[in-house]
Design a protein around this motif. Structure first.
Motif, PDB file in Angstrom:
ATOM      1  N   ALA A  87      98.525 -15.090-168.060  1.00 26.49           N
ATOM      2  CA  ALA A  87      97.121 -14.696-167.994  1.00 26.49           C
ATOM      3  C   ALA A  87      96.887 -13.981-166.671  1.00 26.49           C
ATOM      4  CB  ALA A  87      96.202 -15.921-168.110  1.00 26.49           C
ATOM      5  N   SER A 125      92.212  -5.680-171.512  1.00 29.33           N
ATOM      6  CA  SER A 125      91.928  -6.799-172.406  1.00 29.33           C
ATOM      7  C   SER A 125      92.756  -8.040-172.074  1.00 29.33           C
ATOM      8  CB  SER A 125      92.184  -6.388-173.858  1.00 29.33           C
ATOM      9  OG  SER A 125      93.533  -5.984-174.035  1.00 29.33           O
ATOM     10  N   GLU A 126      93.797  -7.885-171.260  1.00 29.55           N
ATOM     11  CA  GLU A 126      94.617  -9.028-170.869  1.00 29.55           C
ATOM     12  C   GLU A 126      94.010  -9.800-169.696  1.00 29.55           C
ATOM     13  OE1 GLU A 126      99.109  -8.473-171.214  1.00 29.55           O
ATOM     14  OE2 GLU A 126      98.421  -6.394-170.992  1.00 29.55           O
ATOM     15  N   ARG A 128      91.634 -12.286-168.169  1.00 29.52           N
ATOM     16  CA  ARG A 128      90.963 -13.416-168.807  1.00 29.52           C
ATOM     17  C   ARG A 128      89.769 -13.949-168.014  1.00 29.52           C
ATOM     18  NH1 ARG A 128      94.249 -16.450-172.202  1.00 29.52           N
ATOM     19  NH2 ARG A 128      92.400 -17.766-172.420  1.00 29.52           N
ATOM     20  N   GLN A 129      89.686 -13.587-166.726  1.00 35.56           N
ATOM     21  CA  GLN A 129      88.601 -14.091-165.891  1.00 35.56           C
ATOM     22  C   GLN A 129      88.319 -13.080-164.784  1.00 35.56           C
ATOM     23  OE1 GLN A 129      87.024 -17.425-166.142  1.00 35.56           O
ATOM     24  NE2 GLN A 129      85.538 -16.443-164.785  1.00 35.56           N
ATOM     25  N   VAL A 145      84.829 -11.012-171.223  1.00 32.42           N
ATOM     26  CA  VAL A 145      85.483 -12.175-170.612  1.00 32.42           C
ATOM     27  C   VAL A 145      84.466 -12.898-169.735  1.00 32.42           C
ATOM     28  CG1 VAL A 145      87.778 -11.130-170.613  1.00 32.42           C
ATOM     29  CG2 VAL A 145      86.279 -10.828-168.625  1.00 32.42           C
ATOM     30  N   LEU A 182      90.285 -19.486-163.913  1.00 31.60           N
ATOM     31  CA  LEU A 182      91.280 -19.140-164.936  1.00 31.60           C
ATOM     32  C   LEU A 182      92.271 -20.282-165.120  1.00 31.60           C
ATOM     33  CD1 LEU A 182      92.633 -17.040-166.823  1.00 31.60           C
ATOM     34  CD2 LEU A 182      93.935 -16.267-164.824  1.00 31.60           C
ATOM     35  N   VAL A 202      92.938 -22.298-168.527  1.00 31.43           N
ATOM     36  CA  VAL A 202      94.256 -22.164-169.162  1.00 31.43           C
ATOM     37  C   VAL A 202      95.001 -23.496-169.166  1.00 31.43           C
ATOM     38  CG1 VAL A 202      96.534 -21.119-168.872  1.00 31.43           C
ATOM     39  CG2 VAL A 202      94.501 -19.699-168.715  1.00 31.43           C
ATOM     40  N   ILE A 237      96.677 -21.231-175.778  1.00 27.78           N
ATOM     41  CA  ILE A 237      96.888 -19.970-175.063  1.00 27.78           C
ATOM     42  C   ILE A 237      97.605 -18.954-175.919  1.00 27.78           C
ATOM     43  CG2 ILE A 237      98.013 -18.896-173.077  1.00 27.78           C
ATOM     44  CD1 ILE A 237      95.486 -20.616-172.539  1.00 27.78           C
ATOM     45  N   SER A 293      95.468 -17.239-178.424  1.00 26.32           N
ATOM     46  CA  SER A 293      94.431 -16.346-177.917  1.00 26.32           C
ATOM     47  C   SER A 293      94.999 -15.019-177.479  1.00 26.32           C
ATOM     48  CB  SER A 293      93.731 -16.993-176.732  1.00 26.32           C
ATOM     49  OG  SER A 293      94.624 -17.195-175.672  1.00 26.32           O
TER      50      SER A 293
END
Length: 383
Positions: A78, A135-136, A138-139, A179, A369, A373, A380, A383
């Motif tokens: 992530a 898009s990868e 996550r926070q 996100v 994050l 996670v 994970i 997602s």
């Protein structure tokens, strides 16, 4: 006693933090770190590898085998981003789960451009430099030079970045980026950076006075960063010093410092250059000495009430002006504070780390994050 699923979550979280902080680790070392049996450790590692959060990392010297196999966190499971929003533009960095920076970029906000879409544009470019897709991420956490109302999400004390006012900043960013996004005051993030890797490491009671084009105070009490009921704790620029006295910002921000210098016969266009030239001078001219003493007095006029109220272990003089004053200015402030108050806090100049706001934002994003996670390891991969 917790349910089996709750215990698995707890063990996963403990193991992942152990791998993050101390890895690579063998299965035996992980058994000790997570306080689990050998079969439980083997099952735990299987789960974490299957989820993509842990990976094999070679063997201990001495040959292959189950006891020699090493495991570590999968840093690329992530990604997080930190963004610094100022009146000069945007500055972003992306890191992997382990905290290693992978890409950074800056941009300006074009006239008439929606600043939220400017952040999206910047993160897209930064992700490209990091070798990942936006898009990868996550926070995201954003540091901004204004106060964030915890209920409405709107900014105050942000006239210099008016394009960011009048809407819920975190909600708009989160909706646009897809996100979770948090927004924090920039000076509070500078104090967070000082607490993690600067002057305030190991201190639970700290007060930071930021001096630049404006001024602000940030505080850590009981080990926690203080924000205030309206998110405006420490906004001191337009607080009067004494009855009918001048605004604090008028005394300590750039223009006030230059005016004070002129009153001592020092003609300068940049308070940072003036303070740096005065710092450490063995044969300091009388004008310089008088200016520094008077400036320290102004600082104490502003600092004395919050110091008396908070009782900090440490006071940091931050911002470009506080850092430029160095140990000499800090000593003058400390001596004057000690004359006025029974309290005896240490006083130091700020570390002056480059990109401290951006790094503080990234630290915040990474912490959130990892919590998300590590608490949901089984979800994970899906997602």
């Amino acid at each position: 006693m917790g349910s089996p699923s709750a215990l698995r979550k707890l063990n996963d979280r403990v193991a992942l933090y152990a791998l993050l902080e101390s890895g690579p680790l063998s299965r035996h070392e992980l058994e000790s770190a997570a306080s689990v049996s050998r079969p439980a450790a083997a099952e735990l590692l299987r789960r974490l590898e299957e989820s993509g959060l842990a990976r094999r990392a070679g063997h201990r010297p001495g040959g292959p085998g189950p006891q020699a196999q090493l495991w570590t966190i999968n840093e690329r499971a992530a990604f997080a981003a930190g963004v610094d929003v100022s009146d000069t533009g945007l500055d972003a960095v992306i890191s992997d789960l382990g905290g290693t920076p992978l890409g950074e970029a800056k941009t300006t906000v074009e006239p008439g451009e929606d600043p939220v879409h400017a952040v999206k544009r910047l993160l897209t470019a930064t992700a490209r430099r990091a070798g990942i897709r936006r898009s990868e991420i996550r926070q995201v956490a954003v540091g901004i030079s204004g106060s964030v109302d915890p209920e409405s999400g709107t900014l105050s004390h942000a006239e210099h970045i008016a394009e960011w006012t009048g809407f819920d900043v975190a909600a708009r960013l989160s909706e646009t980026l897809g996100v979770p996004v948090t927004v924090e005051n920039d000076v509070k993030l500078v104090l967070s950076d000082e607490a993690r890797r600067g002057r305030a490491v190991g201190c639970d009671e700290v007060l930071l006075l930021w001096m630049g084009h404006g001024i602000s105070i940030a505080a850590i009490t009981g080990g926690r960063l203080q924000r205030g009921f309206h998110g405006s704790a420490g906004e001191m620029t337009f607080v009067r010093v004494g009855p009918d006295g001048p605004f604090a910002g008028r005394l300590l921000a750039t223009e006030g410092v230059l005016e004070l210098a002129r009153s001592h016969g020092l003609w300068a266009s940049d308070p940072v250059e003036l303070l740096e030239s005065a710092r450490g001078a063995e044969n300091r001219a009388e004008a310089i000495g008088g200016f520094l003493t008077a400036f320290a007095g102004r600082i104490v006029d502003v600092l004395a009430p919050p110091v008396a109220l908070i009782d900090p272990e440490l006071v940091i003089l931050g911002g470009e002006i506080g850092v430029a004053g160095g140990a000499d200015l800090a000593e003058l402030v400390r001596n004057r504070l000690h004359e006025l108050l029974a309290l005896r806090p240490r006083v130091v100049a700020g570390t002056g780390h480059a990109n401290a706001v951006r790094q503080g934002a990234l630290d915040d994003a990474l912490e959130r994050l990892r919590q998300a996670v590590f608490d949901n390891a089984r979800d994970i991969r899906a997602s």
